[in-house]
Design a protein around this motif. Structure first.
Motif, mmCIF file in Angstrom:
data_model
loop_
_atom_site.group_PDB
_atom_site.id
_atom_site.type_symbol
_atom_site.label_atom_id
_atom_site.label_comp_id
_atom_site.label_asym_id
_atom_site.label_seq_id
_atom_site.Cartn_x
_atom_site.Cartn_y
_atom_site.Cartn_z
ATOM 1 N N SER A 66 0.829 -1.210 0.000
ATOM 2 C CA SER A 66 0.000 0.000 0.000
ATOM 3 C C SER A 66 0.861 1.256 0.000
ATOM 4 N N GLU A 67 1.942 1.231 0.761
ATOM 5 C CA GLU A 67 2.856 2.375 0.785
ATOM 6 C C GLU A 67 3.537 2.552 -0.573
ATOM 7 N N LEU A 68 3.886 1.433 -1.221
ATOM 8 C CA LEU A 68 4.457 1.500 -2.566
ATOM 9 C C LEU A 68 3.451 2.124 -3.529
ATOM 10 N N PHE A 69 2.198 1.729 -3.411
ATOM 11 C CA PHE A 69 1.134 2.261 -4.265
ATOM 12 C C PHE A 69 1.048 3.787 -4.100
ATOM 13 N N GLU A 70 1.063 4.262 -2.849
ATOM 14 C CA GLU A 70 1.006 5.710 -2.579
ATOM 15 C C GLU A 70 2.228 6.424 -3.147
ATOM 16 N N LEU A 71 3.406 5.825 -2.983
ATOM 17 C CA LEU A 71 4.635 6.418 -3.516
ATOM 18 C C LEU A 71 4.540 6.565 -5.032
ATOM 19 N N GLN A 72 4.057 5.521 -5.702
ATOM 20 C CA GLN A 72 3.952 5.553 -7.161
ATOM 21 C C GLN A 72 2.938 6.600 -7.609
ATOM 22 N N GLU A 73 1.833 6.734 -6.876
ATOM 23 C CA GLU A 73 0.828 7.730 -7.237
ATOM 24 C C GLU A 73 1.391 9.143 -7.143
ATOM 25 N N LYS A 74 2.202 9.413 -6.117
ATOM 26 C CA LYS A 74 2.814 10.734 -5.984
ATOM 27 C C LYS A 74 3.846 10.974 -7.084
ATOM 28 N N ALA A 75 4.654 9.963 -7.352
ATOM 29 C CA ALA A 75 5.747 10.122 -8.315
ATOM 30 C C ALA A 75 5.235 10.294 -9.740
ATOM 31 N N TYR A 76 4.135 9.634 -10.079
ATOM 32 C CA TYR A 76 3.652 9.656 -11.461
ATOM 33 C C TYR A 76 2.307 10.370 -11.603
ATOM 34 N N ALA A 77 2.028 11.313 -10.722
ATOM 35 C CA ALA A 77 0.746 12.014 -10.756
ATOM 36 C C ALA A 77 0.511 12.729 -12.091
ATOM 37 N N ASP A 78 1.578 13.234 -12.686
ATOM 38 C CA ASP A 78 1.435 13.983 -13.942
ATOM 39 C C ASP A 78 1.760 13.144 -15.182
ATOM 40 N N LYS A 79 1.965 11.840 -14.994
ATOM 41 C CA LYS A 79 2.275 10.940 -16.111
ATOM 42 C C LYS A 79 1.311 9.754 -16.071
ATOM 43 N N PRO A 80 0.129 9.902 -16.683
ATOM 44 C CA PRO A 80 -0.896 8.858 -16.558
ATOM 45 C C PRO A 80 -0.466 7.481 -17.066
ATOM 46 N N ALA A 81 0.287 7.428 -18.137
ATOM 47 C CA ALA A 81 0.702 6.118 -18.663
ATOM 48 C C ALA A 81 1.643 5.410 -17.686
ATOM 49 N N SER A 82 2.601 6.152 -17.151
ATOM 50 C CA SER A 82 3.531 5.573 -16.172
ATOM 51 C C SER A 82 2.797 5.172 -14.895
ATOM 52 N N LEU A 83 1.812 5.972 -14.499
ATOM 53 C CA LEU A 83 1.025 5.646 -13.310
ATOM 54 C C LEU A 83 0.249 4.351 -13.515
ATOM 55 N N ASP A 84 -0.290 4.162 -14.707
ATOM 56 C CA ASP A 84 -1.018 2.914 -14.988
ATOM 57 C C ASP A 84 -0.106 1.697 -14.878
ATOM 58 N N VAL A 85 1.112 1.824 -15.379
ATOM 59 C CA VAL A 85 2.078 0.720 -15.293
ATOM 60 C C VAL A 85 2.441 0.458 -13.829
ATOM 61 N N ALA A 86 2.670 1.526 -13.063
ATOM 62 C CA ALA A 86 3.019 1.380 -11.644
ATOM 63 C C ALA A 86 1.870 0.743 -10.863
ATOM 64 N N ARG A 87 0.634 1.163 -11.170
ATOM 65 C CA ARG A 87 -0.525 0.569 -10.496
ATOM 66 C C ARG A 87 -0.641 -0.916 -10.814
ATOM 67 N N ALA A 88 -0.423 -1.257 -12.080
ATOM 68 C CA ALA A 88 -0.499 -2.675 -12.483
ATOM 69 C C ALA A 88 0.516 -3.499 -11.703
ATOM 70 N N GLU A 89 1.713 -2.950 -11.529
ATOM 71 C CA GLU A 89 2.739 -3.661 -10.766
ATOM 72 C C GLU A 89 2.287 -3.864 -9.320
ATOM 73 N N CYS A 90 1.707 -2.831 -8.717
ATOM 74 C CA CYS A 90 1.238 -2.942 -7.335
ATOM 75 C C CYS A 90 0.121 -3.974 -7.209
ATOM 76 N N TYR A 91 -0.785 -3.995 -8.190
ATOM 77 C CA TYR A 91 -1.868 -4.996 -8.155
ATOM 78 C C TYR A 91 -1.306 -6.409 -8.318
ATOM 79 N N LYS A 92 -0.285 -6.551 -9.141
ATOM 80 C CA LYS A 92 0.353 -7.862 -9.319
ATOM 81 C C LYS A 92 0.979 -8.319 -7.999
ATOM 82 N N LEU A 93 1.687 -7.404 -7.334
ATOM 83 C CA LEU A 93 2.304 -7.739 -6.050
ATOM 84 C C LEU A 93 1.243 -8.100 -5.013
#
Length: 106
Positions: A66-93
């Motif tokens: 969950s903390e990783l998910f929050e970190l990724q959301e902050k880091a990629y807030a302005d990059k929707p494509a990168s955020l989608d990839v980061a979210r997918a990784e978090c869901y996989k984990l």
């Protein structure tokens, strides 16, 4: 390369030391937010989650994810494509954690 491996902390007998090492990275990230590079912090979260799963500490692994998910959301807030990839990784984990828990219950 595993972060804990850099310090010679690999293997089941050194799992507590691995957790301590990775938690130190994350504590420093929280204390000095923005000073540690995002990829390093994300790697520490991923590795800590994996080590916690190996140690069968599933609730802590969920919290770490969950903390990783929050970190990724902050880091990629302005990059929707990168955020989608980061979210997918978090869901996989998260899925990996649930699978490990279900195998434990069998």
């Amino acid at each position: 390369m595993h972060l804990a491996g850099v310090y010679g902390l690999m293997g089941p007998s050194k799992r507590k030391d691995q957790i301590r090492c990775l938690e130190e990275v994350l504590i420093n990230h929280r204390a000095y937010e923005g000073l540690l590079p995002h990829p390093l912090v994300a790697k520490a979260y991923r590795e800590l989650g994996a080590v916690l799963m190996e140690d069968k500490q599933y609730e802590k692994a969920h919290n770490t994810n969950s903390e990783l998910f929050e970190l990724q959301e902050k880091a990629y807030a302005d990059k929707p494509a990168s955020l989608d990839v980061a979210r997918a990784e978090c869901y996989k984990l998260k899925g990996n954690i649930y699978v490990a828990q279900s195998h434990l219950r069998r």
